[in-house]
Write a protein that holds these residues in place. Structure first.
Motif, short mmCIF file in Angstrom:
data_model
loop_
_atom_site.label_atom_id
_atom_site.label_comp_id
_atom_site.label_asym_id
_atom_site.label_seq_id
_atom_site.Cartn_x
_atom_site.Cartn_y
_atom_site.Cartn_z
N VAL A 1 40.55 40.52 31.07
CA VAL A 1 41.57 41.12 31.95
C VAL A 1 41.46 40.56 33.36
CG1 VAL A 1 42.33 43.27 33.04
CG2 VAL A 1 41.74 43.24 30.60
N ALA A 2 40.22 40.46 33.86
CA ALA A 2 40.02 39.95 35.21
C ALA A 2 40.47 38.49 35.33
CB ALA A 2 38.55 40.08 35.60
N LEU A 3 40.17 37.69 34.32
CA LEU A 3 40.58 36.28 34.34
C LEU A 3 42.09 36.13 34.24
CD1 LEU A 3 37.83 34.59 32.14
CD2 LEU A 3 38.10 34.48 34.61
N ALA A 4 42.73 37.05 33.54
CA ALA A 4 44.20 37.03 33.48
C ALA A 4 44.78 37.25 34.88
CB ALA A 4 44.70 38.11 32.52
N LEU A 5 44.16 38.15 35.63
CA LEU A 5 44.64 38.44 36.99
C LEU A 5 44.40 37.25 37.93
CD1 LEU A 5 43.45 42.14 37.42
CD2 LEU A 5 45.79 41.32 37.09
N THR A 6 43.21 36.63 37.86
CA THR A 6 42.95 35.49 38.74
C THR A 6 43.78 34.28 38.33
OG1 THR A 6 41.02 34.85 37.40
CG2 THR A 6 40.62 36.24 39.34
N GLY A 7 44.02 34.12 37.03
CA GLY A 7 44.88 33.03 36.58
C GLY A 7 46.31 33.20 37.08
N TRP A 8 46.78 34.44 37.03
CA TRP A 8 48.12 34.73 37.54
C TRP A 8 48.18 34.48 39.04
CZ3 TRP A 8 49.94 38.22 41.17
CH2 TRP A 8 51.33 38.42 41.20
N GLY A 9 47.13 34.90 39.76
CA GLY A 9 47.10 34.70 41.21
C GLY A 9 47.08 33.24 41.60
N SER A 10 46.28 32.44 40.91
CA SER A 10 46.21 31.02 41.24
C SER A 10 47.54 30.33 40.94
CB SER A 10 45.08 30.34 40.46
OG SER A 10 45.32 30.41 39.06
N ALA A 11 48.20 30.74 39.86
CA ALA A 11 49.51 30.15 39.53
C ALA A 11 50.55 30.51 40.58
CB ALA A 11 49.96 30.64 38.15
N ARG A 12 50.51 31.74 41.06
CA ARG A 12 51.46 32.16 42.08
C ARG A 12 51.25 31.39 43.38
NH1 ARG A 12 56.01 34.65 41.33
NH2 ARG A 12 55.80 35.82 43.29
N LEU A 13 50.00 31.15 43.75
CA LEU A 13 49.71 30.42 44.98
C LEU A 13 50.14 28.96 44.89
CD1 LEU A 13 46.19 31.79 46.01
CD2 LEU A 13 48.35 32.14 47.20
N SER A 14 50.06 28.40 43.69
CA SER A 14 50.43 27.00 43.52
C SER A 14 51.85 26.82 43.00
CB SER A 14 49.45 26.32 42.56
OG SER A 14 49.48 26.94 41.28
N TYR A 15 52.58 27.93 42.85
CA TYR A 15 53.97 27.91 42.37
C TYR A 15 54.09 27.31 40.96
CZ TYR A 15 54.84 28.79 47.31
OH TYR A 15 54.82 29.31 48.57
#
Length: 246
Positions: free
Chosen positions: A200-214
């Motif tokens: 679950v935590a990795l899903a959140l950080t993966g989503w965050g990194s994708a959002r930052l890099s568009y």
């Protein structure tokens, strides 16, 4: 006809017109990026350590020592790595800005023509491009040239300290999740619960990194989660194999 009618105001805003330009945006994105990556690394590396130890023994004390040692070493390593990396980037930015200052001082006419030429390449007519270049140069020559030629904002140079602290704190917070999870639950369920919490935590950080890099969030989340689970599975298997031999 006003400069608004000509579109001059949009051009003067630089290559990122229409995007938010609050002061320090570059630095905020810098430490956000460092924070997301730090948290992700903290989760994966610490989960791998505690899973490996848990595969070898059910002794809570051994898991705690290994996890805390990994947390401390990882947080300090991440901070040092970010500081060195961003310091190198900062040095490069400052060197490029100094070179631009010298050129503006020694060859102002050539630099004006170069700036106008860059705006012509972006689709402006030669007359309007020259007008834009002249007005921006009169307002702040270095800022105009730095943004268009180099993609650098002289007033928002990246800070290595921001990146280092963000990375260290985020790594620590990320590492605490698998460490606390595997310690708080009993031997019969700790592996499964820790794996689920980490996913679950990795899903959140993966989503965050994708959002930052568009980038696409779905693929980023999938890669992050599968990579983390794979790492935990491998270290658990290694711990299990070694534990049976000790």
């Amino acid at each position: 006809m006003t400069t608004d009618d000509l579109g001059l105001d949009d051009v003067a805003a630089g290559p990122h017109a229409g995007e938010p330009h609050a002061g320090g945006l570059n630095n905020r994105l810098n430490w956000l990026r460092a924070g997301v990556l730090g948290a992700n690394d903290g989760i994966v590396s610490t989960a791998g350590i505690v899973m490996g130890v848990a595969g070898a023994t059910t002794d809570r004390g051994a898991i705690l020592v290994a996890g805390v040692a990994g947390l401390a070493a990882g947080a300090l390593s991440m901070a040092a790595g970010e500081y060195v990396s961003v310091s190198t980037q900062k040095d490069s930015e400052l060197a490029l800005l100094e070179k631009e200052r010298r050129e503006l001082r020694d060859e102002p006419e050539d630099e004006l023509a170069e700036l106008a030429g860059l705006y012509v390449q972006r689709g402006l007519s030669e007359k309007l491009a020259l007008q834009v270049a002249e007005e921006l140069t009169a307002h702040d020559a270095l800022a105009a040239h730095a943004e268009v030629e180099l993609g650098i904002d002289p007033d928002d140079i990246t800070s290595p300290w921001h990146a280092a602290w963000a990375s260290m704190v985020a790594f620590t917070l990320g590492a605490l999740l698998p460490l606390l999870t595997i310690l708080l639950f009993g031997p019969t369920v700790r592996i499964v619960v820790t794996a689920l919490a980490v996913a679950v935590a990795l899903a959140l950080t993966g989503w965050g990194s994708a959002r930052l890099s568009y980038g696409p969030t779905g693929r980023a989340v999938m890669r992050n989660v599968l990579g983390g689970l794979f790492a935990m599975a491998i270290t658990f298997a290694i711990g299990k194999a070694i534990g049976t031999q000790v």
